[in-house]
Design a protein around this motif. Structure first.
Motif, PDB file in Angstrom:
ATOM      1  N   LEU A  86       0.822  -1.207   0.000  1.00 45.92           N
ATOM      2  CA  LEU A  86       0.000   0.000   0.000  1.00 45.92           C
ATOM      3  C   LEU A  86       0.858   1.260   0.000  1.00 45.92           C
ATOM      4  O   LEU A  86       0.552   2.241  -0.680  1.00 45.92           O
ATOM      5  CB  LEU A  86      -0.932   0.001   1.219  1.00 45.92           C
ATOM      6  N   MET A  87       1.949   1.224   0.775  1.00 43.86           N
ATOM      7  CA  MET A  87       2.851   2.367   0.805  1.00 43.86           C
ATOM      8  C   MET A  87       3.487   2.592  -0.560  1.00 43.86           C
ATOM      9  O   MET A  87       3.620   3.727  -1.024  1.00 43.86           O
ATOM     10  CB  MET A  87       3.936   2.154   1.861  1.00 43.86           C
ATOM     11  N   LEU A  88       3.876   1.515  -1.225  1.00 43.88           N
ATOM     12  CA  LEU A  88       4.479   1.628  -2.548  1.00 43.88           C
ATOM     13  C   LEU A  88       3.495   2.238  -3.539  1.00 43.88           C
ATOM     14  O   LEU A  88       3.864   3.090  -4.364  1.00 43.88           O
ATOM     15  CB  LEU A  88       4.937   0.248  -3.023  1.00 43.88           C
ATOM     16  N   GLN A  89       2.244   1.841  -3.465  1.00 43.64           N
ATOM     17  CA  GLN A  89       1.222   2.407  -4.343  1.00 43.64           C
ATOM     18  C   GLN A  89       1.047   3.907  -4.085  1.00 43.64           C
ATOM     19  O   GLN A  89       0.857   4.702  -5.020  1.00 43.64           O
ATOM     20  CB  GLN A  89      -0.105   1.685  -4.140  1.00 43.64           C
ATOM     21  N   GLU A  90       1.142   4.307  -2.813  1.00 43.94           N
ATOM     22  CA  GLU A  90       1.017   5.718  -2.460  1.00 43.94           C
ATOM     23  C   GLU A  90       2.189   6.520  -3.025  1.00 43.94           C
ATOM     24  O   GLU A  90       2.013   7.616  -3.561  1.00 43.94           O
ATOM     25  CB  GLU A  90       0.956   5.859  -0.943  1.00 43.94           C
ATOM     26  N   TYR A  91       3.394   5.957  -2.906  1.00 46.31           N
ATOM     27  CA  TYR A  91       4.574   6.619  -3.475  1.00 46.31           C
ATOM     28  C   TYR A  91       4.397   6.835  -4.972  1.00 46.31           C
ATOM     29  O   TYR A  91       4.635   7.930  -5.507  1.00 46.31           O
ATOM     30  CB  TYR A  91       5.837   5.776  -3.260  1.00 46.31           C
ATOM     31  N   GLU A  92       3.989   5.771  -5.648  1.00 48.51           N
ATOM     32  CA  GLU A  92       3.874   5.826  -7.102  1.00 48.51           C
ATOM     33  C   GLU A  92       2.805   6.819  -7.548  1.00 48.51           C
ATOM     34  O   GLU A  92       2.935   7.456  -8.601  1.00 48.51           O
ATOM     35  CB  GLU A  92       3.576   4.429  -7.651  1.00 48.51           C
ATOM     36  N   ALA A  93       1.749   6.977  -6.732  1.00 52.35           N
ATOM     37  CA  ALA A  93       0.697   7.939  -7.070  1.00 52.35           C
ATOM     38  C   ALA A  93       1.247   9.367  -7.065  1.00 52.35           C
ATOM     39  O   ALA A  93       0.952  10.169  -7.963  1.00 52.35           O
ATOM     40  CB  ALA A  93      -0.468   7.808  -6.099  1.00 52.35           C
ATOM     41  N   GLY A 151      11.542  15.125  -4.103  1.00 48.49           N
ATOM     42  CA  GLY A 151      10.206  15.701  -4.026  1.00 48.49           C
ATOM     43  C   GLY A 151       9.281  14.858  -3.169  1.00 48.49           C
ATOM     44  O   GLY A 151       8.457  15.382  -2.415  1.00 48.49           O
ATOM     45  N   LEU A 152       9.430  13.543  -3.268  1.00 48.74           N
ATOM     46  CA  LEU A 152       8.629  12.630  -2.450  1.00 48.74           C
ATOM     47  C   LEU A 152       8.987  12.798  -0.977  1.00 48.74           C
ATOM     48  O   LEU A 152       8.100  12.821  -0.109  1.00 48.74           O
ATOM     49  CB  LEU A 152       8.884  11.192  -2.906  1.00 48.74           C
ATOM     50  N   LEU A 153      10.285  12.939  -0.711  1.00 45.92           N
ATOM     51  CA  LEU A 153      10.729  13.164   0.664  1.00 45.92           C
ATOM     52  C   LEU A 153      10.105  14.425   1.240  1.00 45.92           C
ATOM     53  O   LEU A 153       9.644  14.431   2.390  1.00 45.92           O
ATOM     54  CB  LEU A 153      12.259  13.277   0.697  1.00 45.92           C
ATOM     55  N   LYS A 154      10.061  15.510   0.462  1.00 42.37           N
ATOM     56  CA  LYS A 154       9.507  16.772   0.943  1.00 42.37           C
ATOM     57  C   LYS A 154       8.023  16.631   1.276  1.00 42.37           C
ATOM     58  O   LYS A 154       7.540  17.212   2.253  1.00 42.37           O
ATOM     59  CB  LYS A 154       9.708  17.870  -0.097  1.00 42.37           C
ATOM     60  N   ILE A 155       7.291  15.866   0.466  1.00 45.31           N
ATOM     61  CA  ILE A 155       5.866  15.676   0.716  1.00 45.31           C
ATOM     62  C   ILE A 155       5.656  14.918   2.026  1.00 45.31           C
ATOM     63  O   ILE A 155       4.825  15.304   2.862  1.00 45.31           O
ATOM     64  CB  ILE A 155       5.207  14.921  -0.450  1.00 45.31           C
ATOM     65  N   TYR A 156       6.423  13.847   2.243  1.00 47.73           N
ATOM     66  CA  TYR A 156       6.249  13.058   3.461  1.00 47.73           C
ATOM     67  C   TYR A 156       6.765  13.802   4.685  1.00 47.73           C
ATOM     68  O   TYR A 156       6.211  13.657   5.783  1.00 47.73           O
ATOM     69  CB  TYR A 156       6.924  11.689   3.305  1.00 47.73           C
ATOM     70  N   GLU A 157       7.793  14.589   4.512  1.00 42.35           N
ATOM     71  CA  GLU A 157       8.251  15.434   5.616  1.00 42.35           C
ATOM     72  C   GLU A 157       7.162  16.425   6.006  1.00 42.35           C
ATOM     73  O   GLU A 157       6.890  16.634   7.199  1.00 42.35           O
ATOM     74  CB  GLU A 157       9.512  16.184   5.202  1.00 42.35           C
ATOM     75  N   LEU A 158       6.523  17.041   5.020  1.00 43.78           N
ATOM     76  CA  LEU A 158       5.442  17.977   5.286  1.00 43.78           C
ATOM     77  C   LEU A 158       4.276  17.279   5.976  1.00 43.78           C
ATOM     78  O   LEU A 158       3.692  17.804   6.933  1.00 43.78           O
ATOM     79  CB  LEU A 158       4.971  18.614   3.964  1.00 43.78           C
ATOM     80  N   ARG A 159       3.937  16.078   5.511  1.00 49.94           N
ATOM     81  CA  ARG A 159       2.836  15.337   6.125  1.00 49.94           C
ATOM     82  C   ARG A 159       3.113  15.077   7.603  1.00 49.94           C
ATOM     83  O   ARG A 159       2.234  15.263   8.459  1.00 49.94           O
ATOM     84  CB  ARG A 159       2.625  14.005   5.386  1.00 49.94           C
ATOM     85  N   GLU A 160       4.344  14.669   7.912  1.00 43.24           N
ATOM     86  CA  GLU A 160       4.690  14.408   9.311  1.00 43.24           C
ATOM     87  C   GLU A 160       4.688  15.685  10.130  1.00 43.24           C
ATOM     88  O   GLU A 160       4.265  15.695  11.293  1.00 43.24           O
ATOM     89  CB  GLU A 160       6.068  13.733   9.388  1.00 43.24           C
ATOM     90  N   ARG A 161       5.135  16.776   9.548  1.00 40.44           N
ATOM     91  CA  ARG A 161       5.156  18.049  10.280  1.00 40.44           C
ATOM     92  C   ARG A 161       3.737  18.537  10.569  1.00 40.44           C
ATOM     93  O   ARG A 161       3.481  19.122  11.631  1.00 40.44           O
ATOM     94  CB  ARG A 161       5.936  19.098   9.487  1.00 40.44           C
TER      95      ARG A 161
END
Length: 274
Positions: free
Chosen positions: A127-134, A198-208
């Motif tokens: 599921l996480m992989l599918q989220e990344y790919e989206a 870019g993916l890292l920035k999105i997940y960092e923002l989500r955690e913040r």
């Protein structure tokens, strides 16, 4: 208004040397700047500037609830340095020591868990992989992670006790802050990533954004002003005897549930992952 200075020109050479050593532990760049400029705090006043209250950090004694091996209440998740709660003024050297403890503990955990992944965990990975790919496949739209991050900073500054309000907050503003942060969270699926960074920035923002909501929940839970100047609760401007406790929380079913734990003085204490 500014600039604002702390006049340190009266200190002795020995006191200046002590400051060099202290800042090597707290903010190494400051000591390096003094040395590079050839003028220390004894030679010229130190310019100071107000900053945001820390969500976690050496000054706040806040962070994740950890055991002595630095494992959090989430199995397999370890925290060190400023993120490890309950131990103030660790600064650089303490954070390095905690990082070494956490790294050794993680290595032991991974060695023990090797080859034991369950079918449920494998499904979660998929599921996480599918989220990344989206995120990677989505065409860039009108919103960027940088824009949402700026909006997040503005909300926390103006509604959750930031410098804009001189670190003052109240229940009504905190409630509004939580609503605004939740709205920003709802916009995350619109973001697109142009690569791993870019993916890292999105997940960092989500955690913040999650941390923002946790901070708001904790500010609402403390019906007092525990540390003046670091944060002023306009609804409760004084300290409360009941406030001498840890405010802990768990994020469950989309909401933060608050737990008050007594201070532990002496002896030995370990959490039980509950």
């Amino acid at each position: 208004m500014g600039p604002c200075y702390l006049d340190t020109r009266h200190i002795t050479a020995e006191q200046q040397d002590d400051l060099y050593h202290a800042y090597l532990n707290m903010a190494p760049a400051q000591t390096l700047k003094w040395i590079e400029n050839g003028k220390g705090p004894k030679g010229q006043p130190v310019e100071v500037e107000g900053t945001e209250p820390y969500v976690v950090g050496g000054h706040t004694a806040s962070g994740f609830w950890v055991a002595t091996n630095r494992e959090t209440t989430v199995h397999g998740l370890f925290a060190a340095g400023d993120v490890a709660g309950g131990a103030p003024q660790k600064y650089v050297t303490g954070a390095l020591a905690e990082g070494e403890i956490a790294a050794a503990s993680m290595a032991e955990y991974l060695a023990a868990a090797k080859g034991t992944a369950s079918h449920e965990e494998a499904g979660e990975d998929e599921l996480m992989l599918q989220e990344y790919e989206a995120y990677l496949a989505r065409e860039p739209g009108n919103l960027t992670a940088e824009q949402l991050e700026e909006a997040m900073q503005k909300v926390m500054d103006e509604y959750a006790g930031g410098i804009h309000t001189d670190y003052r907050y109240n229940r009504s503003r905190l409630t509004l802050a939580d609503e605004k942060i939740e709205h920003l969270e709802s916009l995350l699926p619109q973001l697109a990533a142009d690569g791993p960074y870019g993916l890292l920035k999105i997940y960092e923002l989500r955690e913040r954004l999650t941390v923002c909501r946790a901070l708001i929940a904790h500010l609402l839970a403390r019906r007092e002003t525990r540390w003046h100047t670091f944060g002023e609760n306009a609804d409760y401007p004084e300290q409360s005897p009941e406030g001498l406790c840890y405010i802990n929380s768990r994020f469950e079913n989309g909401a933060f549930h608050i737990y008050r734990r007594p201070l532990i003085k002496g002896g030995h204490y370990e959490h039980t992952h509950q």
